[in-house]
Enzyme design. Structure first.
Site, PDB file in Angstrom:
ATOM      1  N   TYR A  97      26.174  32.327 -12.948  1.00 18.83           N
ATOM      2  CA  TYR A  97      26.268  32.281 -14.408  1.00 18.83           C
ATOM      3  C   TYR A  97      25.540  33.504 -14.962  1.00 18.83           C
ATOM      4  CZ  TYR A  97      27.706  27.312 -14.326  1.00 18.83           C
ATOM      5  OH  TYR A  97      28.361  26.127 -14.124  1.00 18.83           O
ATOM      6  N   GLY A 117      37.529  20.430 -23.104  1.00 20.15           N
ATOM      7  CA  GLY A 117      38.906  20.023 -22.830  1.00 20.15           C
ATOM      8  C   GLY A 117      39.734  21.173 -22.307  1.00 20.15           C
ATOM      9  N   THR A 140      36.945  22.673 -27.727  1.00 28.34           N
ATOM     10  CA  THR A 140      38.319  22.663 -28.201  1.00 28.34           C
ATOM     11  C   THR A 140      38.383  22.344 -29.689  1.00 28.34           C
ATOM     12  OG1 THR A 140      40.486  21.657 -27.906  1.00 28.34           O
ATOM     13  CG2 THR A 140      38.613  20.212 -27.596  1.00 28.34           C
TER      14      THR A 140
END
Length: 301
Positions: A69, A221, A229
């Protein structure tokens, strides 16, 4: 919902092996920027550090991260180390290994099993720890995970890792891993607007065996790594209005409603969103609301 006064203990707790964690944790990926970590715009560095410290103040004791990351300007592990070391005694940091990612941000294939010790040691160095609480093997499309998971099991025996998990797997991989070493958690993509029979089966298997199930992109999502989303269907909006909550809070509450063994790890670089995410642990869906959301999920498939 009044987010500022609600802490992580509102969601209850579960155990990762012998480590008790709150059911609402924090995912560190988005601190580095979204969209596969190197195309998005990361939060201001000081704000990211403030978000991590605020998470601890709100009672969060489970942080999900990885050495891969990182963006051109941010490393999630370095931010965690800077913000939180020396670490609280009850803080559980889970990381994952498996994907190979070069320093220029380009993704390669899955790391060979003999490279996983180096990945574990990189996480240890970045986090400033002498062992890792939980390490997931992140499957990268390989058919069998036995050799890779076996390499991590050896590192667990050597004391570098306390507990093991698996991520991005199919149901058969859980049994394959358990034949080698105990599995305390499974981390797979799982969301209200993304029906997935294999993920549902994993959730069921984990519940039967007392294993934590840790969805990622549960709020995002279909938006995935790009972030939350905007596709909030009518049922989500209706439940949100009924509770005076945000659609994202309803998605987190639905996730937690799927079983006491389900842990949420929503990520954000925004302090206000952090408070909202933690407060979602206090949102209790009625049976009728859960059924409506479940039906909407089935319809989405």
């Amino acid at each position: 919902m009044t987010s500022e006064t609600i802490t992580a203990d509102a969601a209850g707790s579960w155990k990762l092996g012998d480590l008790s964690v709150g059911r609402v944790g924090f995912g560190a990926m988005r601190l580095t920027g979204s969209a596969a970590f190197h195309h998005g715009t990361p939060s201001d560095r000081e704000q990211s550090i403030a978000v991590l410290r605020k998470a601890i103040d709100l009672g969060v004791d489970h942080i999900d991260t990885a050495a891969f990351y990182f963006s051109a300007t941010r490393s999630a592990n370095e931010l965690i180390n800077t913000a939180l070391a020396p670490y609280p005694d009850d803080l559980v940091i889970a990381t994952k290994v498996g994907p190979f990612r070069a320093y220029d941000g380009e993704w390669g294939t899955s790391a060979r099993p003999d490279r996983l010790r180096g990945h574990v040691e990189e996480n240890l160095r970045q986090l400033g720890r002498d062992h890792l609480d939980v390490v997931y093997l992140r499957r990268m499309r390989q058919d069998s995970i036995a050799e890779h998971f076996g390499a991590l099991a050896e590192l667990r025996e050597a004391g570098l890792i306390r507990h093991l998990g698996i991520s991005g797997v199919q149901p058969r991989h859980l049994a394959e891993a358990q034949a080698i070493a105990p599995v305390v958690s499974v981390q797979n993509r799982y969301a209200l607007d993304r029906p997935d029979p294999e993920a549902d089966e994993l959730l069921r298997l984990c519940g039967e065996q007392g294993i934590a199930f840790v969805p990622f992109y549960a709020v995002a999502g279909d938006a995935g790594e790009r972030g939350a989303t905007a596709a909030h269907d009518d049922e989500v909006q209706a439940v949100a209005r009924a509770h005076g909550a945000s659609p994202a809070q309803v998605r987190i509450a639905w996730t937690l409603h799927r079983g006491p063994h389900v842990l949420a790890i929503p990520g954000t670089g925004n302090p206000a969103h952090l408070s909202e995410n933690v407060a979602a642990g206090a949102l209790r869906l009625t049976g009728e609301e859960a059924a409506r959301l479940d039906a909407a999920r089935e319809h989405a498939g």
